[in-house]
Design a protein around this motif. Structure first.
Motif, PDB file in Angstrom:
ATOM      1  N   ALA A  82      -3.835 -18.401   5.451  1.00 35.62           N
ATOM      2  CA  ALA A  82      -4.414 -19.313   6.522  1.00 35.62           C
ATOM      3  C   ALA A  82      -4.600 -20.784   5.820  1.00 35.62           C
ATOM      4  CB  ALA A  82      -5.661 -18.901   7.020  1.00 35.62           C
ATOM      5  N   GLU A  83      -3.645 -21.647   6.401  1.00 36.80           N
ATOM      6  CA  GLU A  83      -3.940 -22.946   5.790  1.00 36.80           C
ATOM      7  C   GLU A  83      -4.912 -23.816   6.667  1.00 36.80           C
ATOM      8  OE1 GLU A  83      -0.112 -24.875   5.372  1.00 36.80           O
ATOM      9  OE2 GLU A  83       0.762 -23.066   4.644  1.00 36.80           O
ATOM     10  N   LEU A  84      -6.110 -24.200   6.079  1.00 39.99           N
ATOM     11  CA  LEU A  84      -7.257 -24.826   6.848  1.00 39.99           C
ATOM     12  C   LEU A  84      -7.144 -26.119   6.372  1.00 39.99           C
ATOM     13  CD1 LEU A  84     -10.061 -22.100   6.209  1.00 39.99           C
ATOM     14  CD2 LEU A  84      -8.121 -22.210   7.884  1.00 39.99           C
ATOM     15  N   ASP A  85      -7.831 -27.076   6.863  1.00 38.95           N
ATOM     16  CA  ASP A  85      -8.142 -28.482   6.616  1.00 38.95           C
ATOM     17  C   ASP A  85      -8.800 -28.544   4.867  1.00 38.95           C
ATOM     18  OD1 ASP A  85      -7.174 -29.616   8.685  1.00 38.95           O
ATOM     19  OD2 ASP A  85      -8.900 -29.689   9.680  1.00 38.95           O
ATOM     20  N   GLY A  86      -7.956 -28.728   3.832  1.00 37.58           N
ATOM     21  CA  GLY A  86      -8.553 -28.895   2.767  1.00 37.58           C
ATOM     22  C   GLY A  86      -8.520 -27.666   1.668  1.00 37.58           C
ATOM     23  N   VAL A  87      -8.032 -26.723   2.213  1.00 35.12           N
ATOM     24  CA  VAL A  87      -8.070 -25.299   1.582  1.00 35.12           C
ATOM     25  C   VAL A  87      -6.820 -24.299   2.307  1.00 35.12           C
ATOM     26  CG1 VAL A  87      -9.784 -24.171   2.894  1.00 35.12           C
ATOM     27  CG2 VAL A  87      -9.572 -23.452   0.270  1.00 35.12           C
ATOM     28  N   THR A  88      -6.378 -23.242   1.602  1.00 36.69           N
ATOM     29  CA  THR A  88      -5.908 -22.240   1.927  1.00 36.69           C
ATOM     30  C   THR A  88      -6.223 -20.868   1.490  1.00 36.69           C
ATOM     31  OG1 THR A  88      -3.605 -23.407   1.901  1.00 36.69           O
ATOM     32  CG2 THR A  88      -3.387 -21.129   1.978  1.00 36.69           C
ATOM     33  N   VAL A  89      -6.805 -20.032   2.243  1.00 37.66           N
ATOM     34  CA  VAL A  89      -7.146 -18.914   1.917  1.00 37.66           C
ATOM     35  C   VAL A  89      -6.263 -17.575   2.253  1.00 37.66           C
ATOM     36  CG1 VAL A  89      -8.993 -17.003   2.449  1.00 37.66           C
ATOM     37  CG2 VAL A  89      -9.512 -19.532   2.525  1.00 37.66           C
ATOM     38  N   ILE A  90      -5.939 -16.810   1.128  1.00 36.26           N
ATOM     39  CA  ILE A  90      -5.064 -15.671   1.380  1.00 36.26           C
ATOM     40  C   ILE A  90      -5.873 -14.525   1.154  1.00 36.26           C
ATOM     41  CG2 ILE A  90      -3.076 -14.535   0.028  1.00 36.26           C
ATOM     42  CD1 ILE A  90      -2.254 -17.098  -1.132  1.00 36.26           C
ATOM     43  N   GLY A  91      -5.596 -13.591   2.297  1.00 34.72           N
ATOM     44  CA  GLY A  91      -6.189 -12.180   2.028  1.00 34.72           C
ATOM     45  C   GLY A  91      -5.034 -11.078   1.746  1.00 34.72           C
ATOM     46  N   THR A  92      -5.458 -10.237   1.013  1.00 30.62           N
ATOM     47  CA  THR A  92      -4.333  -9.061   0.608  1.00 30.62           C
ATOM     48  C   THR A  92      -5.118  -7.811   0.226  1.00 30.62           C
ATOM     49  OG1 THR A  92      -2.665  -8.997  -0.968  1.00 30.62           O
ATOM     50  CG2 THR A  92      -4.509  -9.763  -1.858  1.00 30.62           C
ATOM     51  N   HIS A  93      -4.331  -6.817  -0.208  1.00 28.98           N
ATOM     52  CA  HIS A  93      -4.811  -5.482  -0.580  1.00 28.98           C
ATOM     53  C   HIS A  93      -3.698  -4.967  -1.390  1.00 28.98           C
ATOM     54  CE1 HIS A  93      -5.999  -1.207   0.739  1.00 28.98           C
ATOM     55  NE2 HIS A  93      -6.502  -1.482  -0.442  1.00 28.98           N
ATOM     56  N   LEU A  94      -3.996  -4.759  -2.666  1.00 27.30           N
ATOM     57  CA  LEU A  94      -2.935  -4.392  -3.608  1.00 27.30           C
ATOM     58  C   LEU A  94      -2.854  -2.896  -3.883  1.00 27.30           C
ATOM     59  CD1 LEU A  94      -3.430  -7.362  -6.400  1.00 27.30           C
ATOM     60  CD2 LEU A  94      -2.047  -7.507  -4.212  1.00 27.30           C
ATOM     61  N   SER A  95      -1.878  -2.622  -4.527  1.00 20.02           N
ATOM     62  CA  SER A  95      -1.623  -1.128  -4.980  1.00 20.02           C
ATOM     63  C   SER A  95      -2.909  -0.497  -5.500  1.00 20.02           C
ATOM     64  CB  SER A  95      -0.385  -0.924  -5.509  1.00 20.02           C
ATOM     65  OG  SER A  95      -0.171   0.368  -6.146  1.00 20.02           O
ATOM     66  N   PHE A  96      -2.946   0.883  -5.297  1.00 19.84           N
ATOM     67  CA  PHE A  96      -3.952   1.632  -6.019  1.00 19.84           C
ATOM     68  C   PHE A  96      -3.455   1.955  -7.451  1.00 19.84           C
ATOM     69  CE2 PHE A  96      -1.922   4.646  -3.202  1.00 19.84           C
ATOM     70  CZ  PHE A  96      -1.178   5.315  -4.080  1.00 19.84           C
ATOM     71  N   ALA A  97      -2.165   1.877  -7.718  1.00 18.09           N
ATOM     72  CA  ALA A  97      -1.606   1.920  -9.078  1.00 18.09           C
ATOM     73  C   ALA A  97      -1.732   0.709  -9.930  1.00 18.09           C
ATOM     74  CB  ALA A  97      -0.066   2.319  -9.018  1.00 18.09           C
ATOM     75  N   PRO A  98      -2.480   0.548 -11.105  1.00 16.72           N
ATOM     76  CA  PRO A  98      -2.984  -1.092 -11.640  1.00 16.72           C
ATOM     77  C   PRO A  98      -1.501  -1.789 -12.185  1.00 16.72           C
ATOM     78  CG  PRO A  98      -4.440   0.853 -12.417  1.00 16.72           C
ATOM     79  CD  PRO A  98      -3.143   1.738 -11.659  1.00 16.72           C
ATOM     80  N   HIS A  99      -0.488  -0.718 -12.650  1.00 14.70           N
ATOM     81  CA  HIS A  99       0.810  -1.547 -13.064  1.00 14.70           C
ATOM     82  C   HIS A  99       1.194  -2.042 -11.834  1.00 14.70           C
ATOM     83  CE1 HIS A  99       2.164   2.341 -11.948  1.00 14.70           C
ATOM     84  NE2 HIS A  99       3.331   1.887 -11.690  1.00 14.70           N
ATOM     85  N   THR A 100       1.351  -1.563 -10.566  1.00 19.45           N
ATOM     86  CA  THR A 100       2.039  -2.115  -9.413  1.00 19.45           C
ATOM     87  C   THR A 100       1.027  -3.299  -8.915  1.00 19.45           C
ATOM     88  OG1 THR A 100       3.135   0.029  -9.043  1.00 19.45           O
ATOM     89  CG2 THR A 100       2.873  -1.535  -7.188  1.00 19.45           C
ATOM     90  N   ALA A 101       0.022  -3.095  -9.006  1.00 21.47           N
ATOM     91  CA  ALA A 101      -1.240  -4.186  -8.499  1.00 21.47           C
ATOM     92  C   ALA A 101      -0.871  -5.361  -9.520  1.00 21.47           C
ATOM     93  CB  ALA A 101      -2.494  -3.509  -8.636  1.00 21.47           C
ATOM     94  N   ALA A 102      -0.605  -5.172 -10.595  1.00 17.92           N
ATOM     95  CA  ALA A 102      -0.458  -6.377 -11.511  1.00 17.92           C
ATOM     96  C   ALA A 102       0.897  -7.141 -11.128  1.00 17.92           C
ATOM     97  CB  ALA A 102      -0.737  -5.991 -13.009  1.00 17.92           C
ATOM     98  N   ARG A 103       1.918  -6.211 -10.747  1.00 17.78           N
ATOM     99  CA  ARG A 103       3.015  -6.883 -10.355  1.00 17.78           C
ATOM    100  C   ARG A 103       3.009  -7.588  -9.068  1.00 17.78           C
ATOM    101  NH1 ARG A 103       5.846  -2.605 -10.831  1.00 17.78           N
ATOM    102  NH2 ARG A 103       6.174  -2.157  -8.378  1.00 17.78           N
TER     103      ARG A 103
END
Length: 271
Positions: free
Chosen positions: A156-177
């Motif tokens: 979401a691009e707001l006035d003066g800032v962008t906020v990103i929401g996410t949920h990464l993989s439960f496998a650490p190596h995949t989450a890092a990628r």
């Protein structure tokens, strides 16, 4: 400019007995939440396991916001006996749209005006994870071997800032990628950029990997007696953060995280 940014793994709004709250219960549980932008993960739309509740719409109603988007990672009802059915390419559902079929994914809610919304696919891993969850057909709680679903990020691009929401993989190596891919995408968005979500990477690791500022330092999982921090708010550009609020709710296995952020007066805009 000050902004309160939060993240919450909804876990389909399941309580300690494994039953999802109904629409009224979900609204009540979130009624006192003071947050300007909230990233939510593991959120259902019309799923049998969560009483067919349109959870993004109910969260928006509880927060009193009209600016929100839902991104489905999976179409249909998640089933551990078959592969996920990904939504490809990812599509953002707006507040005025009502899907007819079951969906599962992430959402981002804002009390502030949003200039532009966007979504980015982050890919999926091949690992499977044992999870205690209700059978989507019977409601009985049992252990499932869930495949890793496709992962997404919503900005979401707001006035003066962008906020990103996410949920990464439960496998650490995949989450890092996936985190590396997210950071590359974030560099194309107007700064400063904040990233909020269940990153499935513990403690200082995601901030180190993303070369980011860690704005919350507290254990968040499991909710009753947290031992590790999976839920993060990161700043990819310099900001100032106040004390974070980390607390358990009436549902979910992660704690809610909210942090006040003071943004620089002249925010850089990247090409």
């Amino acid at each position: 400019m000050d902004i309160r940014v939060g993240t919450l793994n909804l876990a389909s709004a399941r309580d300690s007995r494994g039953r999802s709250l109904d629409a009224a219960g979900l609204r009540t549980a979130l009624a006192d939440l003071d947050v300007d932008v909230l990233a939510v993960q593991e959120i259902d739309v019309a799923q049998p396991r969560s009483q067919q509740v349109d959870q993004p719409a109910e969260v928006a109603a509880a927060l009193g916001v009209s600016e929100w988007r839902f991104a489905a990672a999976v179409a249909g009802t998640p089933d551990p006996f078959r592969s996920w059915t990904p939504v490809d390419p990812p599509v953002l559902r707006a507040s005025w749209e009502t899907p007819a079929d079951p969906l599962y994914g992430i959402a981002l809610f804002s009390r502030l005006p949003v200039r532009r919304w966007s979504v980015q696919a982050l890919g999926a891993g091949r690992a499977k994870l044992p999870i205690r969850a209700p059978d989507p057909r019977t409601g009985e709680v049992r252990t499932w071997w869930f495949p890793d679903e496709p992962r997404l990020a919503v900005a979401a691009e707001l006035d003066g800032v962008t906020v990103i929401g996410t949920h990464l993989s439960f496998a650490p190596h995949t989450a890092a990628r996936q985190l590396f891919r997210l950071r590359s995408w974030a560099r194309t968005l107007p700064g400063p950029v904040l990233v909020a979500g269940d990153l499935n990477l513990i403690g200082p690791l995601p901030a180190t990997l993303a070369r980011a500022q860690r704005l919350v330092t507290a254990p968040t999982y499991p909710a009753p007696a947290p031992r590790v921090q999976f839920d993060h708010v990161l700043a990819l550009d310099p900001v100032t953060a106040g004390p974070a609020e980390v607390r358990a709710l009436a549902f979910g296995d992660h704690r809610l995280v909210v942090v006040p952020v003071t943004l620089p007066g002249d925010a850089p805009v990247r090409p």
